[in-house]
Write a protein that holds these residues in place. Sequence first.
Motif, PDB file in Angstrom:
ATOM      1  N   GLU A  37      -9.644   2.974  26.244  1.00 38.49           N
ATOM      2  CA  GLU A  37      -9.972   1.934  27.219  1.00 38.49           C
ATOM      3  C   GLU A  37     -11.192   2.343  28.043  1.00 38.49           C
ATOM      4  O   GLU A  37     -11.298   3.475  28.514  1.00 38.49           O
ATOM      5  N   GLY A  38     -12.123   1.410  28.174  1.00 33.82           N
ATOM      6  CA  GLY A  38     -13.318   1.656  28.971  1.00 33.82           C
ATOM      7  C   GLY A  38     -14.387   2.450  28.248  1.00 33.82           C
ATOM      8  O   GLY A  38     -15.440   2.746  28.820  1.00 33.82           O
ATOM      9  N   LYS A  39     -14.139   2.780  26.970  1.00 41.17           N
ATOM     10  CA  LYS A  39     -15.101   3.576  26.193  1.00 41.17           C
ATOM     11  C   LYS A  39     -15.814   2.691  25.169  1.00 41.17           C
ATOM     12  O   LYS A  39     -15.375   1.590  24.831  1.00 41.17           O
ATOM     13  N   SER A  40     -16.938   3.218  24.661  1.00 42.80           N
ATOM     14  CA  SER A  40     -17.719   2.523  23.631  1.00 42.80           C
ATOM     15  C   SER A  40     -17.425   3.131  22.262  1.00 42.80           C
ATOM     16  O   SER A  40     -17.531   4.351  22.078  1.00 42.80           O
ATOM     17  N   TYR A  41     -17.070   2.258  21.319  1.00 41.89           N
ATOM     18  CA  TYR A  41     -16.756   2.684  19.950  1.00 41.89           C
ATOM     19  C   TYR A  41     -17.872   2.252  19.013  1.00 41.89           C
ATOM     20  O   TYR A  41     -18.309   1.094  19.039  1.00 41.89           O
ATOM     21  N   GLY A  42     -18.314   3.169  18.166  1.00 41.12           N
ATOM     22  CA  GLY A  42     -19.347   2.856  17.183  1.00 41.12           C
ATOM     23  C   GLY A  42     -18.753   2.745  15.797  1.00 41.12           C
ATOM     24  O   GLY A  42     -18.184   3.713  15.275  1.00 41.12           O
ATOM     25  N   GLY A  43     -18.863   1.576  15.186  1.00 37.38           N
ATOM     26  CA  GLY A  43     -18.279   1.361  13.865  1.00 37.38           C
ATOM     27  C   GLY A  43     -19.232   0.690  12.905  1.00 37.38           C
ATOM     28  O   GLY A  43     -20.438   0.655  13.117  1.00 37.38           O
ATOM     29  N   TRP A  44     -18.647   0.132  11.832  1.00 34.84           N
ATOM     30  CA  TRP A  44     -19.469  -0.510  10.803  1.00 34.84           C
ATOM     31  C   TRP A  44     -19.156  -1.999  10.682  1.00 34.84           C
ATOM     32  O   TRP A  44     -19.584  -2.673   9.751  1.00 34.84           O
ATOM     33  N   GLY A  45     -18.381  -2.530  11.632  1.00 31.90           N
ATOM     34  CA  GLY A  45     -18.163  -3.966  11.684  1.00 31.90           C
ATOM     35  C   GLY A  45     -17.045  -4.502  10.823  1.00 31.90           C
ATOM     36  O   GLY A  45     -16.993  -5.710  10.549  1.00 31.90           O
ATOM     37  N   SER A  46     -16.109  -3.648  10.419  1.00 30.76           N
ATOM     38  CA  SER A  46     -14.990  -4.102   9.592  1.00 30.76           C
ATOM     39  C   SER A  46     -13.825  -4.543  10.474  1.00 30.76           C
ATOM     40  O   SER A  46     -13.497  -3.875  11.463  1.00 30.76           O
ATOM     41  N   PRO A  47     -13.152  -5.639  10.101  1.00 31.68           N
ATOM     42  CA  PRO A  47     -11.966  -6.063  10.864  1.00 31.68           C
ATOM     43  C   PRO A  47     -10.866  -5.010  10.879  1.00 31.68           C
ATOM     44  O   PRO A  47     -10.042  -4.965  11.789  1.00 31.68           O
ATOM     45  N   VAL A  48     -10.844  -4.166   9.860  1.00 28.16           N
ATOM     46  CA  VAL A  48      -9.816  -3.120   9.775  1.00 28.16           C
ATOM     47  C   VAL A  48      -9.930  -2.153  10.950  1.00 28.16           C
ATOM     48  O   VAL A  48      -8.918  -1.671  11.473  1.00 28.16           O
ATOM     49  N   GLU A  49     -11.146  -1.878  11.398  1.00 31.53           N
ATOM     50  CA  GLU A  49     -11.333  -0.927  12.495  1.00 31.53           C
ATOM     51  C   GLU A  49     -10.586  -1.367  13.754  1.00 31.53           C
ATOM     52  O   GLU A  49      -9.817  -0.594  14.340  1.00 31.53           O
TER      53      GLU A  49
ATOM     54  N   TYR B 213       0.948   0.348   3.411  1.00 34.58           N
ATOM     55  CA  TYR B 213      -0.370  -0.012   3.945  1.00 34.58           C
ATOM     56  C   TYR B 213      -0.698  -1.475   3.685  1.00 34.58           C
ATOM     57  O   TYR B 213      -1.261  -2.164   4.552  1.00 34.58           O
ATOM     58  N   SER B 214      -0.329  -1.982   2.512  1.00 35.31           N
ATOM     59  CA  SER B 214      -0.607  -3.393   2.226  1.00 35.31           C
ATOM     60  C   SER B 214       0.242  -4.301   3.116  1.00 35.31           C
ATOM     61  O   SER B 214      -0.228  -5.356   3.562  1.00 35.31           O
ATOM     62  N   ASP B 215       1.483  -3.903   3.392  1.00 35.97           N
ATOM     63  CA  ASP B 215       2.315  -4.677   4.329  1.00 35.97           C
ATOM     64  C   ASP B 215       1.673  -4.695   5.714  1.00 35.97           C
ATOM     65  O   ASP B 215       1.633  -5.738   6.380  1.00 35.97           O
ATOM     66  N   TRP B 216       1.184  -3.537   6.128  1.00 35.71           N
ATOM     67  CA  TRP B 216       0.520  -3.433   7.434  1.00 35.71           C
ATOM     68  C   TRP B 216      -0.696  -4.355   7.485  1.00 35.71           C
ATOM     69  O   TRP B 216      -0.909  -5.080   8.476  1.00 35.71           O
ATOM     70  N   MET B 217      -1.501  -4.344   6.421  1.00 38.67           N
ATOM     71  CA  MET B 217      -2.695  -5.201   6.386  1.00 38.67           C
ATOM     72  C   MET B 217      -2.308  -6.671   6.411  1.00 38.67           C
ATOM     73  O   MET B 217      -2.941  -7.483   7.111  1.00 38.67           O
ATOM     74  N   HIS B 218      -1.279  -7.040   5.664  1.00 36.28           N
ATOM     75  CA  HIS B 218      -0.865  -8.442   5.598  1.00 36.28           C
ATOM     76  C   HIS B 218      -0.322  -8.909   6.944  1.00 36.28           C
ATOM     77  O   HIS B 218      -0.613 -10.028   7.401  1.00 36.28           O
ATOM     78  N   GLU B 219       0.465  -8.057   7.584  1.00 33.38           N
ATOM     79  CA  GLU B 219       1.033  -8.408   8.899  1.00 33.38           C
ATOM     80  C   GLU B 219      -0.055  -8.684   9.932  1.00 33.38           C
ATOM     81  O   GLU B 219       0.145  -9.467  10.864  1.00 33.38           O
ATOM     82  N   ARG B 220      -1.196  -8.027   9.780  1.00 32.96           N
ATOM     83  CA  ARG B 220      -2.287  -8.171  10.755  1.00 32.96           C
ATOM     84  C   ARG B 220      -3.372  -9.139  10.310  1.00 32.96           C
ATOM     85  O   ARG B 220      -4.461  -9.173  10.872  1.00 32.96           O
ATOM     86  N   GLY B 221      -3.069  -9.923   9.288  1.00 33.67           N
ATOM     87  CA  GLY B 221      -3.992 -10.961   8.861  1.00 33.67           C
ATOM     88  C   GLY B 221      -5.210 -10.454   8.121  1.00 33.67           C
ATOM     89  O   GLY B 221      -6.202 -11.180   7.982  1.00 33.67           O
ATOM     90  N   LEU B 222      -5.160  -9.223   7.628  1.00 33.82           N
ATOM     91  CA  LEU B 222      -6.295  -8.656   6.895  1.00 33.82           C
ATOM     92  C   LEU B 222      -6.244  -8.995   5.406  1.00 33.82           C
ATOM     93  O   LEU B 222      -7.219  -8.778   4.685  1.00 33.82           O
ATOM     94  N   LEU B 223      -5.103  -9.511   4.953  1.00 27.81           N
ATOM     95  CA  LEU B 223      -4.946  -9.959   3.570  1.00 27.81           C
ATOM     96  C   LEU B 223      -4.495 -11.413   3.564  1.00 27.81           C
ATOM     97  O   LEU B 223      -3.666 -11.817   4.383  1.00 27.81           O
ATOM     98  N   ASP B 224      -5.022 -12.183   2.608  1.00 29.55           N
ATOM     99  CA  ASP B 224      -4.633 -13.591   2.501  1.00 29.55           C
ATOM    100  C   ASP B 224      -3.222 -13.743   1.942  1.00 29.55           C
ATOM    101  O   ASP B 224      -2.553 -14.748   2.194  1.00 29.55           O
ATOM    102  N   LYS B 225      -2.786 -12.753   1.156  1.00 33.33           N
ATOM    103  CA  LYS B 225      -1.455 -12.807   0.554  1.00 33.33           C
ATOM    104  C   LYS B 225      -0.970 -11.382   0.311  1.00 33.33           C
ATOM    105  O   LYS B 225      -1.771 -10.433   0.326  1.00 33.33           O
ATOM    106  N   PRO B 226       0.322 -11.201   0.093  1.00 32.07           N
ATOM    107  CA  PRO B 226       0.835  -9.850  -0.146  1.00 32.07           C
ATOM    108  C   PRO B 226       0.258  -9.256  -1.435  1.00 32.07           C
ATOM    109  O   PRO B 226      -0.108  -9.977  -2.368  1.00 32.07           O
ATOM    110  N   LEU B 227       0.196  -7.956  -1.460  1.00 31.17           N
ATOM    111  CA  LEU B 227      -0.303  -7.236  -2.637  1.00 31.17           C
ATOM    112  C   LEU B 227       0.795  -7.100  -3.685  1.00 31.17           C
ATOM    113  O   LEU B 227       1.947  -6.805  -3.355  1.00 31.17           O
ATOM    114  N   ASP B 228       0.435  -7.313  -4.947  1.00 32.06           N
ATOM    115  CA  ASP B 228       1.330  -6.962  -6.060  1.00 32.06           C
ATOM    116  C   ASP B 228       1.147  -5.464  -6.285  1.00 32.06           C
ATOM    117  O   ASP B 228       0.306  -5.030  -7.070  1.00 32.06           O
TER     118      ASP B 228
END
Length: 346
Positions: free
Chosen positions: A150-162, A318-333
């Motif tokens: 909190e209150g700090k600056s983060y430098g990333g590459w612009g991915s929603p995953v970050e 990890y795929s469940d985690w991504m899906h729960e956070r809207g990072l995947l359009d559908k669950p992974l097979d």
Amino acid sequence: MKQQTRTLFAIVLSCMLLILASCSGGADGSASNQTTKAEPDKQQSKELKPVKVVLDWSPNTNHTGLYVAKEQGYFAEEGLDVSISLPGSGGSEAMVASGEAPFGVSVQENVTQSRTQGVPLVSIAAIIQHNTSGFAAPKDRNIKSPKDFEGKSYGGWGSPVEQAVMKSIMDLQGADVKKVKFLNIGDADYFTAVKRDIDFAWIFYAWTGIEAELRGEPLDMLYVKDYSDKLDYYTPVIVTNEKTISQDPELVKAFMRATSKGYQYAIEHPEEAANILLKAVPELDKKLVVASQKWLSPKYQDDAGRWGEQKREVWQNYSDWMHERGLLDKPLDTDKAFTNDFLPEK
């Protein structure tokens, strides 16, 4: 050559002079000997199958096993003439998916996203058994926990995953990710960026963290896997595509036998493996490569039964985690995303 000599001896038994000339390495015998030895080598080189493997980034100690397998002749033993290439503008995933290269280096996140979008990538080995990445800050920023973001600056590459990962671990401590200032720094140098623009960034400790040690610039490192089992995913992995698996499974087996030998060598001989990487990529910093290799080599296999082995629960979590956070359009097979079938048995 010995069998040829015995045959010749039987035919010209009555002529001792010719026998002696053949066995003594005279002009005719020497020429015959050179031809016999050279032809199989020439034939063998013709039979090597050209194969391209594309990296995910510039060469580093994540890739050492590939360079070892090439230098030590493990690929050649499998009949493969392997070239190691840098990724194109579309990344290694695009090159492997299109068939431009049958093998590449990727990360579980990218394979997961690709699979849910219909891209037929398959992970065939985990290069490192546990996630060695995390958020790193110079000691003077006093970032000891996710709440300190909190209150700090983060430098990333612009991915929603970050932001999703950061929110996930900040939520555990009642912290607010909206209080973090996000800056896109792309592939800017970490050490320059933290002196000028940002307070912390996401790094792989085996490279940037080790470099910080060598520079005498200690870091506070918050490994993401320490905050959630779902974030202990495979990064990096070796990938191929479904077409290569279905049309040439023997190629995949051969490639993985040699690659496994390369990483096993790097596990057992980190300094020698580092020197092999340096020989192939001499522009790398020697001290960094050697120190990084010594840190990373035991982590390639870690607690797995063999190098490269992947667990279903890691892919599912990890795929469940991504899906729960809207990072995947559908669950992974999950069962189609990875396989251990091409790893050699112990």
